[in-house]
Write a protein that holds these residues in place. Structure first.
Motif, short mmCIF file in Angstrom:
data_model
loop_
_atom_site.label_atom_id
_atom_site.label_comp_id
_atom_site.label_asym_id
_atom_site.label_seq_id
_atom_site.Cartn_x
_atom_site.Cartn_y
_atom_site.Cartn_z
N ALA A 146 0.85 -1.19 0.00
CA ALA A 146 0.00 0.00 0.00
C ALA A 146 0.89 1.24 0.00
N VAL A 147 0.35 2.33 -0.52
CA VAL A 147 1.09 3.58 -0.56
C VAL A 147 0.96 4.27 0.80
N ARG A 148 2.09 4.64 1.36
CA ARG A 148 2.10 5.37 2.63
C ARG A 148 2.70 6.74 2.40
N LEU A 149 1.95 7.77 2.76
CA LEU A 149 2.41 9.14 2.61
C LEU A 149 2.88 9.68 3.95
N SER A 150 3.87 10.57 3.92
CA SER A 150 4.28 11.26 5.14
C SER A 150 3.15 12.21 5.55
N GLY A 151 3.25 12.77 6.73
CA GLY A 151 2.24 13.72 7.20
C GLY A 151 2.09 14.91 6.26
N LEU A 152 3.21 15.47 5.82
CA LEU A 152 3.17 16.61 4.89
C LEU A 152 2.58 16.21 3.54
N GLU A 153 2.98 15.04 3.04
CA GLU A 153 2.44 14.57 1.77
C GLU A 153 0.93 14.36 1.88
N GLN A 154 0.49 13.77 2.98
CA GLN A 154 -0.94 13.58 3.19
C GLN A 154 -1.65 14.92 3.29
N GLY A 155 -1.01 15.90 3.91
CA GLY A 155 -1.59 17.24 4.00
C GLY A 155 -1.80 17.87 2.62
N VAL A 156 -0.83 17.68 1.72
CA VAL A 156 -0.97 18.19 0.35
C VAL A 156 -2.13 17.47 -0.34
N LEU A 157 -2.18 16.15 -0.20
CA LEU A 157 -3.26 15.39 -0.84
C LEU A 157 -4.62 15.82 -0.31
N THR A 158 -4.73 16.01 0.99
CA THR A 158 -5.99 16.45 1.58
C THR A 158 -6.40 17.81 1.05
N ALA A 159 -5.46 18.75 0.97
CA ALA A 159 -5.76 20.09 0.48
C ALA A 159 -6.14 20.06 -1.01
#
Length: 175
Positions: free
Chosen positions: A34-47
């Motif tokens: 599965a793809v795991r994003l860092s907190g910052l990467e997840q923040g970009v994806l969420t935004a």
């Protein structure tokens, strides 16, 4: 002095090739993971998905090859001290995405887009929300984020010195 500059450029290109090879091997090693994003990467994806939702668009989902390509590009820009959609060795971003496994072969349709940014760490410009907001304020970057056909996304964030580099790769492949 010229020999030293040429040697430095060659070493930079070798380093970029090693980074790319490492990322490609990482994709192969995690083919089923599965793809795991860092907190910052997840923040970009969420935004990004919040911006898409505000315009009635479906969310995009992290895709392994695009994440590897985005991370590799952010890391390369940071380590080699450049800022461009093209790779340090001159490859276009679409060629880079294909090299990381987001291929065109076997698909009837293939569409990709990329946004990049950097910001000084410790300022608002190095946060996920601010980077996406700045992209949304730019017609070209906004068009990339709001392309309705995109389904896949890769986000890569890398810190080097006092600068944070962001790469957002979006795409869709249709059979």
């Amino acid at each position: 002095m010229r020999a030293s500059a040429a040697r430095s450029r060659v070493l930079s290109l070798v380093f970029a090739a090693l980074l790319t090879a490492t990322a490609v091997l990482s994709v192969a090693a995690t083919a089923g993971a599965a793809v795991r994003l860092s907190g910052l990467e997840q923040g970009v994806l969420t935004a990004v998905n919040q911006a898409r939702a505000a315009h009635g668009l479906a969310p995009v989902h992290a895709q392994r090859q695009l994440v590897c390509a985005a991370r590799s590009h952010s890391r390369s820009m940071a380590h080699l001290d450049y800022f461009s959609h093209d790779s340090a060795d001159g490859r276009t971003f679409s060629a880079r995405l294909q090299q990381h496994g987001y291929v065109r072969t076997g698909y009837a349709g293939w569409t990709v887009g990329e946004d990049i940014a950097n910001g000084r760490i410790g300022t608002v410009y190095a946060t996920a929300e601010a980077v996406v907001q700045l992209w949304m304020e730019s017609a070209t970057h906004r068009r990339t984020i709001l392309t309705a056909t995109f389904k896949d996304v890769g986000v890569g964030v890398h810190d080097e010195g006092d600068t944070r580099y962001f790469t957002l790769d979006l795409g869709r492949r249709r059979r």
